[in-house]
Enzyme design. Structure first.
Site, short mmCIF file in Angstrom:
data_model
loop_
_atom_site.label_atom_id
_atom_site.label_comp_id
_atom_site.label_asym_id
_atom_site.label_seq_id
_atom_site.Cartn_x
_atom_site.Cartn_y
_atom_site.Cartn_z
N LYS A 1 49.31 65.37 27.79
CA LYS A 1 49.49 64.34 28.81
C LYS A 1 50.45 63.27 28.32
CE LYS A 1 45.39 64.32 31.61
NZ LYS A 1 44.64 63.29 32.28
N CYS B 1 39.46 23.63 40.86
CA CYS B 1 40.30 24.49 41.69
C CYS B 1 41.75 24.00 41.67
CB CYS B 1 39.77 24.48 43.13
SG CYS B 1 40.83 25.37 44.27
#
Ligand code: IVH
Length: 693
Positions: free
Chosen positions: A326, A426
């Site tokens: 892979k 915030c």
């Protein structure tokens, strides 16, 4: 050197037994997400590493052998079968494979590939092919006719998706001069271009995006509507032929034969005579594959001679005559310039990495999500670090680690991550952030006036699956919000023609259209209105279930947490969110305004039972507890109401009787016994309704 080589194996602090159990659970869960839901939450690489770790542990602890372990079974794409008849799954007929459909042993290491080749008997030829990243399919031909197309399923049986496979033009439906029975196996794929088109369309329709073409192909193949499958444009490559009395002595000859019969067989195939040729093939396709129209995730090597294949045989899960190499996901090192914070619709604050732009798998990457505070702490990164960015099977780039010792001042340990600290307030409205216990996210609790949350709420309210108000796109909403014209969802119904047409980007015509769409939204049924309100965690399906039980907002707003949790899909957290929503007076104001505007806050469909039934339960208060066999709990609730009774969530002196199923909750049982409330079995209850008791 590969980055992963330098990463220490995580010390899990678990015993081998615990680790084996945990890995088995985790890998089973991931298999389900990958194969059934087509929505993995772990990279292929991480999955493979965990699988290897489990193999190692199981090898060291043979006493822990379990045939059900993911190391012993191929991942299954069949939905849980517990409630389904065994002949069908996901609506498709279930078919048993004639030959088990196995997976391949895989590795990310070129050294391991070299070892594998060197261990083969000398002089053995190896066929090198591309490993296509889609989903496997088995095509059955009988007398030249395509009769079944079966997914891998659990390796033993799969779903027959014939009608969907027939939409693939490249697959022959009828052959002449072929063996009586023939089976071809290959990979179904959605080409990159189709995948991008599909996601673009889904974005416009606000449907969840597919993370990669493999998931899109697997989601597509499991659709019930073949016309839609045809529109999506799947394609296919075949890489394996099975059956009796087939022509050819080698795998390569068989593929050539398949090609001559008209099957789509890739040109990227080479018969290699030695390890150098194998490695050259890998090196070439590692870069060249990026120019292919479909996704590939590696190279498959197969022993060419069929006699040698037979000699080498199989393990429980995979052939010993083949191996997959892979490709590592593409990775780049770049500077993490700054971490910024994005406030989403639900108030979740997501940290975002702002990177020195870097080229990765053909696109310029300059931002990547950092998910949450824990993710940053686990990676141990801070602004100024050089970080690895990776783009694997997933389309969204992610940060997977940092380069060691590049900060001059860096003498920090993993416990002491110098400068990084998550904001306390915030970034949009300054409200102190909260972190709900058990959740990774920090959230701004100011649902009512934090700008992105308000805009997000408005966008959600007008979206197609909610109130479906066309014309109010996110830009228009943002503009009207910024001008102060839209500050809550109720304001939508106060918008006037002159407010809208006065806006630069909106003419009279679009203003009119918007007002018309707003008017039309008053016909949206109660269940969708409930979804549109945007109560946290109340999605479309949950809203439907709640609306079925509470047929008006007036009924819903008085529901207790206990009553709410009786509804399917409504757990403690959702119930709490609903109660909290109605406890906020600002929401009640909005509801009053929506009601006054004519928005449907109740179910106006026929509320009476279709046939009028005797009101044998009139005046009775009944509590339902446990599980039932004849009807679902929801149905019993409905029946109690239809027969004139009242359904209650908790046992009290007022309870007339308890409709008691299997495994009744112990606290309810205890309470019922202490109050002397009668327990009525399911059968007794059904007799009661018929007036037979
Ligand atoms: S041969 C018994 N060849 O990879 C051998 N598989 O994990 C069967 N795949 O399930 C597989 N390209 O879906 C083979 N050229 C190729 C392949 C290929 C993709 C897939 C296939 C298989 C999975 C193995």
């Amino acid at each position: 050197m590969d980055l992963f080589d330098s990463l220490p194996i995580e010390d899990t602090g678990l015993t081998a037994e615990q680790e084996i159990k945990a890995l088995r659970e985790e890998l089973k869960e991931q298999n389900y997400k990958y194969y059934v839901l087509s929505a993995p939450t772990m990279s292929d690489r991480e999955f493979d590493e965990k699988m290897h770790r489990l193999q190692e542990l199981e090898a060291a602890h043979p006493e822990m052998y379990d045939p059900e372990s993911p190391t012993q079974k191929v991942g299954s794409d069949i939905q849980s079968t517990s409630t389904q008849p065994s002949a069908v799954s996901d609506g498709f007929p279930r078919i048993r494979h004639r030959y088990p459909m196995l997976s391949l042993a895989n590795t990310y290491s070129r050294e391991e590939v070299e070892d594998w080749v060197r261990k083969l008997p000398t002089g053995v030829e190896i066929v090198a092919e591309l490993k296509y990243d889609g989903l496997s399919i088995s095509l059955w031909y009988e007398h030249g006719q395509l009769v079944h197309a079966v997914t891998r399923g659990d390796g033993t049986e799969g779903d027959d998706v014939l009608a969907n496979i027939k939409t693939i033009a490249a697959i022959p439906k009828q052959l002449t001069n072929v063996p009586e029975r023939l089976e071809l196996r290959g990979e179904v794929l959605l080409p990159w271009e189709r995948f991008e088109g599909l996601n673009k369309q889904r974005e416009e329709q606000e449907e969840p995006l597919f993370a990669n073409p493999r998931n899109a192909a697997s989601g597509t193949l499991k659709l019930q509507d073949s016309k839609e499958v045809a529109r999506r444009g799947l394609t296919c490559y075949l890489y394996y032929m099975l059956g009796e009395q087939l022509p050819g002595k080698t795998h390569y000859e068989r593929l050539e034969q398949a090609r001559k019969w008209g099957f789509p067989v890739s040109d990227a195939i080479k018969v290699c005579k030695n390890v150098d040729e194998v490695m050259a093939f890998i090196a070439y396709w590692d870069t060249e594959r990026k120019n292919l129209p479909v996704a590939t995730d590696g190279i498959v090597l197969k022993v060419n001679s069929l006699a040698e294949q037979e000699e080498l045989g199989y393990t429980a899960k995979s052939p010993r005559w083949a191996i997959a190499y892979k490709f590592a996901a593409e990775r780049q090192l770049t500077l993490l310039k700054q971490i910024t914070y994005q406030v989403g619709r639900t108030g979740v604050v997501t940290p975002v990495a702002n990177l020195e732009p870097v080229q990765l798998s053909g696109t310029m990457v300059q931002r990547a999500t950092l998910h949450n505070e824990d993710f940053i702490r686990q990676l141990g990164i801070q602004e100024g670090d050089r970080v690895y960015v990776e783009k694997g099977g997933e389309i969204i780039p992610k940060i997977v680690g940092k380069a060691e010792t590049v900060r001059d001042s860096d003498n920090s340990t993993s416990q002491d991550i110098g400068a990084f600290s998550f904001p306390k307030t915030c970034p949009e409205c300054g409200t102190p952030l909260v972190r709900v216990e058990g959740e990774a996210a920090w959230r701004c609790p100011n649902e009512v006036s934090c700008p992105p949350q308000m805009k997000g709420r408005l966008e959600h309210f007008v979206s197609r699956k909610a109130m479906n108000i066309e014309g109010l796109g996110s830009e228009t909403i943002a503009m009207l919000y910024d001008k102060g014209l839209l500050r809550s969802i109720a304001d939508i119904y106060s918008l006037r023609q002159e407010d809208l047409s006065a806006q630069e980007r909106l003419g009279d015509k679009s203003a009119q259209n918007i007002l018309q769409a707003i008017e039309g939204s008053k016909q949206v049924p109660w269940a969708r209105v409930l979804f549109a309100l945007g109560i946290r965690m109340v999605g479309e399906t949950t809203a439907k279930k709640i609306a079925k039980r509470y047929r008006s907002i007036d009924a819903l707003q008085w529901a207790s947490k206990e009553e709410l949790t009786e509804i399917d899909d409504v757990g403690e957290q959702i119930a709490e969110n609903i109660v909290a929503y109605f406890a906020d007076i600002r929401n009640l104001e909005i509801i009053t305004r929506l009601q006054a505007a004519g928005v449907q806050m109740e179910d106006v469909s026929n509320q009476q039972p279709a046939v009028s039934v005797p009101q044998v339960l009139a005046g009775k208060t009944i509590v339902i507890s446990g599980t039932f066999t004849e009807h679902s709990r929801e149905e019993y609730k409905q029946m109690i109401e239809d027969y004139g009774g009242k359904n209650s969530g908790s046992v009290s002196k007022k309870t007339d009787f308890i409709l008691a199923g299997e495994n009744m909750g112990p606290s309810k049982l205890e309470k019922a016994q202490s109050l002397g409330v009668r327990l009525m079995s399911e059968q007794e209850f059904l007799k009661e309704l018929k007036g037979e008791n």
